[in-house]
Design an enzyme around this catalytic site. Structure first.
Site, PDB file in Angstrom:
ATOM      1  N   GLY A  39       0.809  -1.213   0.000  1.00 60.52           N
ATOM      2  CA  GLY A  39       0.000   0.000   0.000  1.00 60.52           C
ATOM      3  C   GLY A  39       0.843   1.264   0.000  1.00 60.52           C
ATOM      4  O   GLY A  39       0.531   2.237  -0.691  1.00 60.52           O
ATOM      5  N   ASN A  44      -8.311   3.950   8.311  1.00 59.57           N
ATOM      6  CA  ASN A  44      -7.733   2.797   9.000  1.00 59.57           C
ATOM      7  C   ASN A  44      -7.898   2.852  10.510  1.00 59.57           C
ATOM      8  O   ASN A  44      -7.806   1.830  11.171  1.00 59.57           O
ATOM      9  CB  ASN A  44      -6.257   2.648   8.637  1.00 59.57           C
ATOM     10  CG  ASN A  44      -5.500   3.950   8.695  1.00 59.57           C
ATOM     11  OD1 ASN A  44      -5.853   4.919   8.019  1.00 59.57           O
ATOM     12  ND2 ASN A  44      -4.480   4.008   9.512  1.00 59.57           N
ATOM     13  N   GLN A  93      -7.773  -0.265   3.224  1.00 62.27           N
ATOM     14  CA  GLN A  93      -8.619  -0.849   4.278  1.00 62.27           C
ATOM     15  C   GLN A  93      -9.911  -1.432   3.728  1.00 62.27           C
ATOM     16  O   GLN A  93     -10.499  -2.318   4.338  1.00 62.27           O
ATOM     17  CB  GLN A  93      -8.964   0.214   5.334  1.00 62.27           C
ATOM     18  CG  GLN A  93      -7.804   0.579   6.234  1.00 62.27           C
ATOM     19  CD  GLN A  93      -7.424  -0.552   7.191  1.00 62.27           C
ATOM     20  OE1 GLN A  93      -8.252  -1.357   7.619  1.00 62.27           O
ATOM     21  NE2 GLN A  93      -6.151  -0.629   7.534  1.00 62.27           N
ATOM     22  N   SER A 146      -3.467  -3.376  -0.749  1.00 61.05           N
ATOM     23  CA  SER A 146      -2.357  -4.073  -0.088  1.00 61.05           C
ATOM     24  C   SER A 146      -2.793  -5.472   0.329  1.00 61.05           C
ATOM     25  O   SER A 146      -3.825  -5.635   0.989  1.00 61.05           O
ATOM     26  CB  SER A 146      -1.917  -3.268   1.136  1.00 61.05           C
ATOM     27  OG  SER A 146      -0.992  -4.017   1.893  1.00 61.05           O
ATOM     28  N   HIS A 206      -1.726  -7.753   2.559  1.00 59.26           N
ATOM     29  CA  HIS A 206      -1.787  -8.250   3.941  1.00 59.26           C
ATOM     30  C   HIS A 206      -2.952  -7.699   4.742  1.00 59.26           C
ATOM     31  O   HIS A 206      -3.204  -8.132   5.862  1.00 59.26           O
ATOM     32  CB  HIS A 206      -0.454  -8.001   4.663  1.00 59.26           C
ATOM     33  CG  HIS A 206      -0.201  -6.589   5.078  1.00 59.26           C
ATOM     34  ND1 HIS A 206      -0.405  -6.155   6.368  1.00 59.26           N
ATOM     35  CD2 HIS A 206       0.253  -5.509   4.393  1.00 59.26           C
ATOM     36  CE1 HIS A 206      -0.066  -4.862   6.447  1.00 59.26           C
ATOM     37  NE2 HIS A 206       0.333  -4.454   5.271  1.00 59.26           N
ATOM     38  N   THR A 260      12.483  -7.782  -9.681  1.00 58.51           N
ATOM     39  CA  THR A 260      12.096  -9.171  -9.926  1.00 58.51           C
ATOM     40  C   THR A 260      10.729  -9.464  -9.297  1.00 58.51           C
ATOM     41  O   THR A 260      10.474  -9.102  -8.149  1.00 58.51           O
ATOM     42  CB  THR A 260      13.178 -10.119  -9.383  1.00 58.51           C
ATOM     43  OG1 THR A 260      14.399  -9.820 -10.056  1.00 58.51           O
ATOM     44  CG2 THR A 260      12.817 -11.572  -9.605  1.00 58.51           C
ATOM     45  N   CYS A 265       1.925   7.010  19.911  1.00 58.14           N
ATOM     46  CA  CYS A 265       2.393   7.523  21.205  1.00 58.14           C
ATOM     47  C   CYS A 265       3.826   7.088  21.423  1.00 58.14           C
ATOM     48  O   CYS A 265       4.156   6.453  22.408  1.00 58.14           O
ATOM     49  CB  CYS A 265       1.502   7.010  22.322  1.00 58.14           C
ATOM     50  SG  CYS A 265       1.036   5.305  22.085  1.00 58.14           S
TER      51      CYS A 265
HETATM   52  C1  LIG Z   1      -1.838  -0.347   5.903  1.00 58.41           C
HETATM   53  C2  LIG Z   1      -2.219   0.837   5.111  1.00 58.41           C
HETATM   54  C3  LIG Z   1      -1.352   1.364   4.130  1.00 58.41           C
HETATM   55  C4  LIG Z   1       0.034   0.811   3.913  1.00 58.41           C
HETATM   56  O1  LIG Z   1       0.009  -0.449   3.334  1.00 58.41           O
HETATM   57  P1  LIG Z   1       1.340  -1.385   3.423  1.00 58.41           P
HETATM   58  O2  LIG Z   1       1.052  -2.500   2.486  1.00 58.41           O
HETATM   59  O3  LIG Z   1       1.395  -1.852   4.853  1.00 58.41           O
HETATM   60  O4  LIG Z   1       2.482  -0.557   3.023  1.00 58.41           O
HETATM   61  C5  LIG Z   1      -1.785   2.440   3.394  1.00 58.41           C
HETATM   62  N1  LIG Z   1      -2.999   2.973   3.575  1.00 58.41           N
HETATM   63  C6  LIG Z   1      -3.863   2.492   4.497  1.00 58.41           C
HETATM   64  C7  LIG Z   1      -5.214   3.103   4.630  1.00 58.41           C
HETATM   65  C8  LIG Z   1      -3.508   1.411   5.299  1.00 58.41           C
HETATM   66  O5  LIG Z   1      -4.359   0.953   6.206  1.00 58.41           O
END
Ligand SMILES: *Cc1c(COP(=O)(O)O)cnc(C)c1O
Length: 376
Positions: A74, A154, A182, A202, A204, A240, A328
Site C-alpha cells: 500500500g 484505518n 482498508q 495491499s 496483507h 524481480t 504515542c
Molecule cells: C496499511 C495501510 C497502508 C500501507 O500499506 P502497506 O502494504 O502496509 O504498506 C496504506 N494505507 C492504508 C489506509 C492502510 O491501512
C-alpha cells in the site's frame, strides 16, 4: 509469558494469512522458484501464475489486466500514485487536494511534495470522520492536478463518499486517487464505475501476505514508472516479480470475493456485540466515527479518564491484541491526527481504543476483552 491462546482484534494492522493464500503460495516458495522473466520452460509456469493472478485481480475490480500493476504494498502504491500524478500533470499545475485523515503513506508523500513546490490542501472532516464533497468541489482551482481521498479510514473505519467525489473529479477533469487499502476485500470496488483513476491496495490487509500490493491505473491515464530497472510490469514497476506474493494476494482476494457477504455479516455481528456491551458496561464509553458508514469489522471507542496504552497493556497480558488510535512513541498522551481532525481535544484524558475484527473472531473472545476493560 505464555497465553492459553491468542485473541486477535487488530485486523486493520494486518490480517492473518488465509489458509487458501498460503496453499496457493507454497509451490512458488518451493520447487516453482524460477524467475518468471527467464527464457527456459519452467519459468513459464511462474509467468502464467502471475498473469492469472493479474486477471483475477482485474476481474474482481471489473478492470482490465493491463490496468493492474503489482507493487510492494500500500505504501508504495500511494507514493507512486501521488508522485506519478504530479509528474504527469506538472505542465498543468501543482495543487493537490487530500484530507487530514489520510494514512501517513499519503500525508508524508504530500508533505515531501510541498517541499518540492507543490501546494496541498488538507481538507477537514466532520465529527464522524467524513469529508464533505462540497469542500472538495470548493477546493478545486485551475492548478489542481490530483484529488486523493481514502476509501475507508484505518483508525475509525469511516467510509468516505468516494463515488460522489469521483463525479466531482471527473467533471473537473482532475485525476482521482483512492487509497482503498482498508476497504478492498471487505467491499467490492469497481474503480472505473466510481470515477477512480488510481487505486492503491495491499495484500496483507485482506488475508494475503505482507510486502505485496497493487496500483490500479485506468488505461486512459498515460502513467509513468516511479521505480526504474529491468522493465518488469510492462516497464511500469521494475524489480524481480514477487511470484508467491502475487499468487497469495490473488488467492486471498478470491476468498473475499466468494465469502464477502457471510464474512461481513459475521464481522458485523461480533463488532455490534462488542460495541453494544462496551457502551453499556464501561462508564462513559462512546463510539468514535460513523454508526452507518463504517467498515464492518471496525470498532473504535473512547473511554474517559483512562489511559489507552495501559488498556492495551492489560489486554496484552491476557493474550488479547488491540491497538490505540494514537501514535504515542514518546509515551506522552498525544492523540492521533485522525481524532484531532475529527475534533477530539488534543490533551487526551481519555483512552482511544481500536478493535478490528475478522470473520474468525467469536463472541467468547469479545467477552474476555470486555472483562479486562471493565476490570480497569
Ligand atoms: C496499511 C495501510 C497502508 C500501507 O500499506 P502497506 O502494504 O502496509 O504498506 C496504506 N494505507 C492504508 C489506509 C492502510 O491501512
Amino acid at each position: 509469558m505464555k497465553y492459553e491462546k491468542k485473541i486477535y482484534f487488530d485486523h486493520a494492522a494486518t490480517a492473518p494469512l488465509l489458509k487458501e493464500a498460503k496453499a496457493a503460495m507454497e509451490p512458488f516458495l518451493g520447487e516453482d522458484f524460477e524467475n518468471p522473466a527467464s527464457g527456459y520452460t519452467p519459468a513459464a509456469k511462474c509467468r502464467e501464475a502471475v498473469e492469472n493472478a493479474r486477471g483475477q485481480m482485474a476481474y474482481f475490480m471489473r478492470a482490465r489486466p493491463e490496468e493492474i500493476f503489482f507493487t510492494s504494498g500500500g505504501t508504495e502504491s500511494d507514493n507512486w500514485a501521488i508522485r506519478g500524478a504530479v509528474e504527469l500533470e506538472k505542465k498543468r499545475g501543482n495543487h493537490i487536494i487530500t484530507t487530514q485523515i489520510e494514512h501517513p503513506a499519503v500525508l508524508n508523500t504530500c508533505k515531501y511534495l510541498e517541499k518540492q513546490g507543490c501546494r496541498v490542501t488538507y481538507l477537514p472532516v466532520d465529527h464522524r470522520g467524513v469529508v464533505s464533497v462540497e469542500d472538495v468541489k470548493n477546493a478545486i482551482t485551475a492548478e489542481t492536478v490530483l484529488i486523493s481521498v481514502m476509501y475507508a479510514n484505518n483508525e475509525v473505519g469511516t467510509i468516505e463518499p468516494v463515488r460522489a467525489i469521483g463525479r466531482v473529479a471527473a467533471a473537473a477533469g482532475i485525476l482521482f486517487h483512492v487509497d482503498a487499502v482498508q476497504a478492498f476485500g471487505q467491499i467490492s470496488i469497481f474503480p472505473e464505475s466510481m470515477g477512480i483513476d488510481l487505486m492503491s491496495i495491499s495484500g496483507h490487509k485482506f488475508g494475503g501476505p505482507k510486502g505485496i500490493g497493487a496500483l490500479y491505473v485506468n488505461r486512459q491515464v498515460p502513467f509513468g514508472p516511479l521505480i526504474f530497472g529491468g522493465g518488469q510490469e510492462s516497464g511500469m514497476r521494475s524489480g524481480t516479480t514477487n511470484v508467491p506474493g502475487i499468487v497469495g494476494m490473488a488467492a486471498a482476494a478470491s476468498q473475499w470475493n466468494r465469502n464477502r457477504e457471510r464474512w461481513n455479516r459475521s464481522e458485523r455481528r461480533i463488532r455490534d456485540y462488542f460495541v453494544r456491551r462496551a457502551l453499556k458496561e464501561i462508564p462513559g464509553a462512546t463510539l468514535t466515527g460513523s454508526a452507518e458508514n463504517r467498515l464492518s469489522g471496525n470498532a473504535h471507542i473512547t473511554i474517559p479518564a483512562s489511559n489507552g496504552i495501559e488498556c492495551i497493556r492489560a489486554l496484552d497480558e491476557r493474550g488479547i491484541m488491540a491497538s490505540t488510535g494514537s501514535a504515542c512513541s514518546t509515551g506522552r498522551k498525544k492523540i492521533s491526527h485522525v481524532l484531532l481532525a475529527m475534533g477530539y481535544p488534543e490533551e487526551a484524558d481519555y483512552a482511544a481504543l481500536r478493535f478490528t475484527f475478522g470473520p474468525e473472531n467469536t463472541p467468547e473472545e469479545v467477552d474476555e476483552a470486555l472483562e479486562v476493560l471493565k476490570s480497569l
